[in-house]
Design a protein around this motif. Structure first.
Motif, PDB file in Angstrom:
ATOM      1  N   VAL A 122       2.265  32.158   2.324  1.00 59.73           N
ATOM      2  CA  VAL A 122       1.351  32.993   1.552  1.00 59.73           C
ATOM      3  C   VAL A 122       1.226  32.449   0.132  1.00 59.73           C
ATOM      4  CG1 VAL A 122       0.993  35.364   0.719  1.00 59.73           C
ATOM      5  CG2 VAL A 122       1.982  34.976   2.989  1.00 59.73           C
ATOM      6  N   LYS A 123       0.036  32.519  -0.425  1.00 62.36           N
ATOM      7  CA  LYS A 123      -0.160  32.114  -1.820  1.00 62.36           C
ATOM      8  C   LYS A 123       0.741  32.982  -2.708  1.00 62.36           C
ATOM      9  CE  LYS A 123      -4.957  30.641  -1.261  1.00 62.36           C
ATOM     10  NZ  LYS A 123      -6.369  30.969  -1.571  1.00 62.36           N
ATOM     11  N   PRO A 124       1.348  32.382  -3.720  1.00 65.21           N
ATOM     12  CA  PRO A 124       2.297  33.127  -4.562  1.00 65.21           C
ATOM     13  C   PRO A 124       1.754  34.444  -5.108  1.00 65.21           C
ATOM     14  CG  PRO A 124       2.389  30.800  -5.088  1.00 65.21           C
ATOM     15  CD  PRO A 124       1.234  30.970  -4.126  1.00 65.21           C
ATOM     16  N   GLU A 125       0.488  34.464  -5.479  1.00 63.34           N
ATOM     17  CA  GLU A 125      -0.082  35.684  -6.064  1.00 63.34           C
ATOM     18  C   GLU A 125      -0.248  36.817  -5.052  1.00 63.34           C
ATOM     19  OE1 GLU A 125      -3.690  32.869  -5.435  1.00 63.34           O
ATOM     20  OE2 GLU A 125      -1.554  32.686  -5.917  1.00 63.34           O
ATOM     21  N   ALA A 165       2.146  37.108  -2.321  1.00 58.02           N
ATOM     22  CA  ALA A 165       3.410  37.246  -1.581  1.00 58.02           C
ATOM     23  C   ALA A 165       4.003  38.649  -1.688  1.00 58.02           C
ATOM     24  CB  ALA A 165       4.422  36.202  -2.054  1.00 58.02           C
ATOM     25  N   ASP A 166       4.008  39.229  -2.866  1.00 58.49           N
ATOM     26  CA  ASP A 166       4.611  40.552  -3.014  1.00 58.49           C
ATOM     27  C   ASP A 166       3.803  41.662  -2.354  1.00 58.49           C
ATOM     28  OD1 ASP A 166       6.846  39.596  -4.328  1.00 58.49           O
ATOM     29  OD2 ASP A 166       6.011  39.944  -6.334  1.00 58.49           O
ATOM     30  N   SER A 167       2.530  41.420  -2.079  1.00 66.43           N
ATOM     31  CA  SER A 167       1.698  42.431  -1.426  1.00 66.43           C
ATOM     32  C   SER A 167       1.384  42.092   0.039  1.00 66.43           C
ATOM     33  CB  SER A 167       0.400  42.639  -2.214  1.00 66.43           C
ATOM     34  OG  SER A 167      -0.302  41.419  -2.347  1.00 66.43           O
ATOM     35  N   TRP A 168       1.963  41.016   0.574  1.00 59.45           N
ATOM     36  CA  TRP A 168       1.640  40.572   1.929  1.00 59.45           C
ATOM     37  C   TRP A 168       1.870  41.663   2.979  1.00 59.45           C
ATOM     38  CZ3 TRP A 168      -1.431  37.500   4.263  1.00 59.45           C
ATOM     39  CH2 TRP A 168      -1.235  37.152   5.598  1.00 59.45           C
ATOM     40  N   LEU A 169       2.968  42.367   2.904  1.00 58.14           N
ATOM     41  CA  LEU A 169       3.234  43.403   3.911  1.00 58.14           C
ATOM     42  C   LEU A 169       2.227  44.546   3.822  1.00 58.14           C
ATOM     43  CD1 LEU A 169       7.128  43.437   3.915  1.00 58.14           C
ATOM     44  CD2 LEU A 169       5.569  42.269   5.497  1.00 58.14           C
ATOM     45  N   GLU A 170       1.733  44.824   2.633  1.00 58.42           N
ATOM     46  CA  GLU A 170       0.676  45.829   2.500  1.00 58.42           C
ATOM     47  C   GLU A 170      -0.654  45.265   3.000  1.00 58.42           C
ATOM     48  OE1 GLU A 170      -1.322  49.255   2.015  1.00 58.42           O
ATOM     49  OE2 GLU A 170       0.848  48.995   1.989  1.00 58.42           O
ATOM     50  N   ILE A 171      -0.936  44.021   2.703  1.00 59.41           N
ATOM     51  CA  ILE A 171      -2.165  43.373   3.188  1.00 59.41           C
ATOM     52  C   ILE A 171      -2.229  43.410   4.709  1.00 59.41           C
ATOM     53  CG2 ILE A 171      -3.307  41.106   3.394  1.00 59.41           C
ATOM     54  CD1 ILE A 171      -2.264  40.570   0.479  1.00 59.41           C
ATOM     55  N   THR A 172      -1.098  43.224   5.360  1.00 60.75           N
ATOM     56  CA  THR A 172      -1.051  43.157   6.830  1.00 60.75           C
ATOM     57  C   THR A 172      -0.708  44.496   7.486  1.00 60.75           C
ATOM     58  OG1 THR A 172       1.286  42.493   6.798  1.00 60.75           O
ATOM     59  CG2 THR A 172      -0.373  40.726   6.782  1.00 60.75           C
ATOM     60  N   ARG A 173      -0.539  45.556   6.703  1.00 63.05           N
ATOM     61  CA  ARG A 173      -0.075  46.842   7.224  1.00 63.05           C
ATOM     62  C   ARG A 173      -0.948  47.394   8.349  1.00 63.05           C
ATOM     63  NH1 ARG A 173      -1.497  51.753   6.357  1.00 63.05           N
ATOM     64  NH2 ARG A 173      -2.707  51.264   4.489  1.00 63.05           N
ATOM     65  N   GLU A 174      -2.252  47.465   8.167  1.00 64.43           N
ATOM     66  CA  GLU A 174      -3.133  48.027   9.200  1.00 64.43           C
ATOM     67  C   GLU A 174      -3.080  47.183  10.472  1.00 64.43           C
ATOM     68  OE1 GLU A 174      -7.085  49.010   7.941  1.00 64.43           O
ATOM     69  OE2 GLU A 174      -6.345  49.999   6.114  1.00 64.43           O
ATOM     70  N   PHE A 175      -3.092  45.875  10.306  1.00 67.07           N
ATOM     71  CA  PHE A 175      -2.995  44.972  11.452  1.00 67.07           C
ATOM     72  C   PHE A 175      -1.678  45.195  12.190  1.00 67.07           C
ATOM     73  CE2 PHE A 175      -1.615  40.546  12.765  1.00 67.07           C
ATOM     74  CZ  PHE A 175      -2.347  40.523  13.947  1.00 67.07           C
ATOM     75  N   PHE A 181       6.705  33.927   5.213  1.00 66.64           N
ATOM     76  CA  PHE A 181       6.939  35.081   6.065  1.00 66.64           C
ATOM     77  C   PHE A 181       6.971  34.621   7.518  1.00 66.64           C
ATOM     78  CE2 PHE A 181       5.424  36.808   2.177  1.00 66.64           C
ATOM     79  CZ  PHE A 181       5.992  38.064   2.065  1.00 66.64           C
ATOM     80  N   LEU A 182       7.867  35.212   8.282  1.00 63.23           N
ATOM     81  CA  LEU A 182       7.975  34.931   9.707  1.00 63.23           C
ATOM     82  C   LEU A 182       7.581  36.187  10.465  1.00 63.23           C
ATOM     83  CD1 LEU A 182       8.867  33.034  12.029  1.00 63.23           C
ATOM     84  CD2 LEU A 182      11.154  34.033  11.779  1.00 63.23           C
ATOM     85  N   LEU A 183       6.651  36.046  11.387  1.00 66.95           N
ATOM     86  CA  LEU A 183       6.235  37.141  12.255  1.00 66.95           C
ATOM     87  C   LEU A 183       6.850  36.903  13.629  1.00 66.95           C
ATOM     88  CD1 LEU A 183       4.539  39.614  12.996  1.00 66.95           C
ATOM     89  CD2 LEU A 183       2.609  38.060  13.361  1.00 66.95           C
ATOM     90  N   CYS A 184       7.669  37.848  14.077  1.00 61.40           N
ATOM     91  CA  CYS A 184       8.279  37.788  15.417  1.00 61.40           C
ATOM     92  C   CYS A 184       7.606  38.863  16.251  1.00 61.40           C
ATOM     93  CB  CYS A 184       9.780  38.033  15.352  1.00 61.40           C
ATOM     94  SG  CYS A 184      10.665  36.793  14.407  1.00 61.40           S
ATOM     95  N   GLU A 185       6.978  38.448  17.331  1.00 58.98           N
ATOM     96  CA  GLU A 185       6.243  39.396  18.154  1.00 58.98           C
ATOM     97  C   GLU A 185       6.463  39.103  19.623  1.00 58.98           C
ATOM     98  OE1 GLU A 185       1.859  38.757  17.866  1.00 58.98           O
ATOM     99  OE2 GLU A 185       2.402  37.127  16.511  1.00 58.98           O
ATOM    100  N   ALA A 186       6.328  40.139  20.440  1.00 58.83           N
ATOM    101  CA  ALA A 186       6.483  39.982  21.887  1.00 58.83           C
ATOM    102  C   ALA A 186       5.526  40.931  22.597  1.00 58.83           C
ATOM    103  CB  ALA A 186       7.919  40.255  22.311  1.00 58.83           C
ATOM    104  N   PHE A 187       5.003  40.447  23.723  1.00 63.19           N
ATOM    105  CA  PHE A 187       4.068  41.228  24.531  1.00 63.19           C
ATOM    106  C   PHE A 187       4.486  41.165  25.994  1.00 63.19           C
ATOM    107  CE2 PHE A 187       1.838  39.924  20.770  1.00 63.19           C
ATOM    108  CZ  PHE A 187       1.143  41.053  20.404  1.00 63.19           C
ATOM    109  N   ARG A 188       4.201  42.228  26.711  1.00 64.33           N
ATOM    110  CA  ARG A 188       4.465  42.251  28.152  1.00 64.33           C
ATOM    111  C   ARG A 188       3.624  41.170  28.832  1.00 64.33           C
ATOM    112  NH1 ARG A 188       4.807  47.757  26.872  1.00 64.33           N
ATOM    113  NH2 ARG A 188       6.825  48.594  27.511  1.00 64.33           N
ATOM    114  N   ASP A 189       4.106  40.672  29.969  1.00 56.63           N
ATOM    115  CA  ASP A 189       3.332  39.723  30.764  1.00 56.63           C
ATOM    116  C   ASP A 189       2.048  40.386  31.256  1.00 56.63           C
ATOM    117  OD1 ASP A 189       5.119  37.639  30.529  1.00 56.63           O
ATOM    118  OD2 ASP A 189       6.182  38.111  32.371  1.00 56.63           O
ATOM    119  N   TYR A 249      -5.539  34.374   1.862  1.00 57.82           N
ATOM    120  CA  TYR A 249      -4.233  34.702   1.293  1.00 57.82           C
ATOM    121  C   TYR A 249      -3.189  33.609   1.510  1.00 57.82           C
ATOM    122  CZ  TYR A 249      -6.345  39.334   1.449  1.00 57.82           C
ATOM    123  OH  TYR A 249      -7.184  40.400   1.296  1.00 57.82           O
ATOM    124  N   LEU A 250      -3.545  32.565   2.257  1.00 56.43           N
ATOM    125  CA  LEU A 250      -2.559  31.587   2.712  1.00 56.43           C
ATOM    126  C   LEU A 250      -2.679  30.239   2.023  1.00 56.43           C
ATOM    127  CD1 LEU A 250      -2.798  32.369   6.527  1.00 56.43           C
ATOM    128  CD2 LEU A 250      -1.172  33.300   4.856  1.00 56.43           C
TER     129      LEU A 250
END
Length: 107
Positions: A10-13, A15-25, A50-58, A81-82
């Motif tokens: 994420v771009k430094p400017e 980074a501190d708001s990234w989790l809010e930026i991605t909250r709805e998603f 940031f690392l996104l760890c995700e899993a979905f059913r087959d 943002y990246l």
């Protein structure tokens, strides 16, 4: 299950708001019936990573996620943002749950 890890630089400017930026998603993805987990982690060494760890059913779950409106909206707007294109690892595994670690046992 399909297990996916994605690294976002994420771009430094932003980074501190990234989790809010991605909250709805994040919330919309977690609400998908085929989602097993969808968790963000911030590097302690590189605070813009940031690392996104995700899993979905087959089955149809991964394709339904990629075809969802919230996925399309996120992928259509995230680049601004990246610092660079996200890096991804995905694989298919047996089961749908976490196992226990054999080397550490808590009684």
């Amino acid at each position: 299950m399909m297990l996916i890890n994605v690294r976002f630089d994420v771009k430094p400017e932003h980074a501190d708001s990234w989790l809010e930026i991605t909250r709805e998603f994040t919330e919309a993805t977690r609400a998908e019936p085929g989602n097993l987990w969808f968790d963000w982690y911030r590097s302690t060494e590189t605070p813009t990573e940031f690392l996104l760890c995700e899993a979905f059913r087959d089955g149809d779950a991964p394709a339904e996620h990629v075809g969802s409106a919230h996925f399309q909206e996120f992928t259509g707007s995230a680049a601004q943002y990246l610092q660079r294109t996200p890096r991804i690892i995905n694989t298919t595994l047996e089961g749908e749950e976490w196992g226990t670690m054999g080397e550490i046992t808590v009684e």
